[in-house]
Scaffold this active site. Structure first.
Site, PDB file in Angstrom:
ATOM      1  CG  LEU A  56     -12.138  -3.662  -9.918  1.00 49.84           C
ATOM      2  CD1 LEU A  56     -11.679  -3.559 -11.366  1.00 49.84           C
ATOM      3  CD2 LEU A  56     -11.283  -2.765  -9.035  1.00 49.84           C
ATOM      4  CE  LYS A  57     -14.591 -12.733  -9.111  1.00 49.97           C
ATOM      5  NZ  LYS A  57     -13.543 -12.893  -8.077  1.00 49.97           N
ATOM      6  CD  GLU A  58     -10.836  -4.719  -5.452  1.00 52.91           C
ATOM      7  OE1 GLU A  58      -9.730  -5.296  -5.503  1.00 52.91           O
ATOM      8  OE2 GLU A  58     -10.999  -3.535  -5.794  1.00 52.91           O
TER       9      GLU A  58
END
Length: 209
Positions: A56-58
């Protein structure tokens, strides 16, 4: 492609003995699928093999953390360390404050974290997500704000990074927030998943960038 390293976020220094070292090692420059030749789906399918780890890319600003030879904890953005004259609160100082907050919560010191990272010869890579400091596309307030650990890179020229499970263990040990990841064996399934998320803008009940 012929550069010695394509690291985005690379800091070097000399120890007291005059030995040059990599102090901070960011990720290699990366591209969207089909943006360059190497990331065309046809080449990914031909030249890579599973399993594929999808992270996931925060949505915040990148912070790098490592330990120097004298047990100093180095916390920086991809551009600079410490205070800056062009802003009241730099990304590096904002990152330091979050590191101090989480270390205090687990009864650890900056020196403890510096020694651990130096023992591993590694850089902890986190995303600083805090709307009170800097707003981005996605909202991070209250308990959602903090440093999301999404990588641990070895401080060597050739890009080498920890797998997601080890990154999450380190996050738990040092009070970082976890970054979700999943593993998919097949490139066709990975592509199908990624394209579906890109279409909906959601993953696991959350908006994603």
């Amino acid at each position: 492609p012929d550069l010695p390293t394509c690291a985005r976020g690379l800091f070097t220094y000399h120890t007291k003995e005059g030995k040059p070292e990599i102090a901070i090692r960011g990720y290699d420059k990366f591209f969207n699928t089909n943006e360059v030749t190497a990331t065309k789906w046809s080449n990914i399918e031909q030249y890579t093999k599973g399993p594929y780890e999808l992270s996931l890319k925060e949505n915040g600003c990148i912070i790098f953390i490592s330990g120097l030879a004298d047990d100093t904890l180095l916390v920086c953005s991809k551009h600079s360390t410490g205070e800056r004259s062009d802003t009241e609160l730099s990304h590096a100082i904002a990152g330091e404050r979050w590191v101090d907050k989480q270390l205090k919560a687990i009864g650890k010191t900056r020196q403890d974290l510096a020694r651990e990272l130096r023992k591993r010869n590694a850089t902890a890579v986190a995303e600083l997500c805090d709307d009170d400091f800097e707003e981005h596309i996605l909202a991070y307030r209250g308990d959602q704000a903090g440093l999301y650990l999404h990588g641990i890179n070895l401080n060597v020229p050739e890009f080498t990074t920890y797998p997601g499970a080890e990154v999450q263990r380190f996050a738990d040990d040092w009070a970082f927030k976890r970054t979700d990841f999943l593993v998919i064996d097949s490139i066709k399934e990975a592509r199908k998943f990624l394209e579906s998320v890109a279409e909906t803008g959601h993953y696991n009940g959350r908006d994603v960038e």
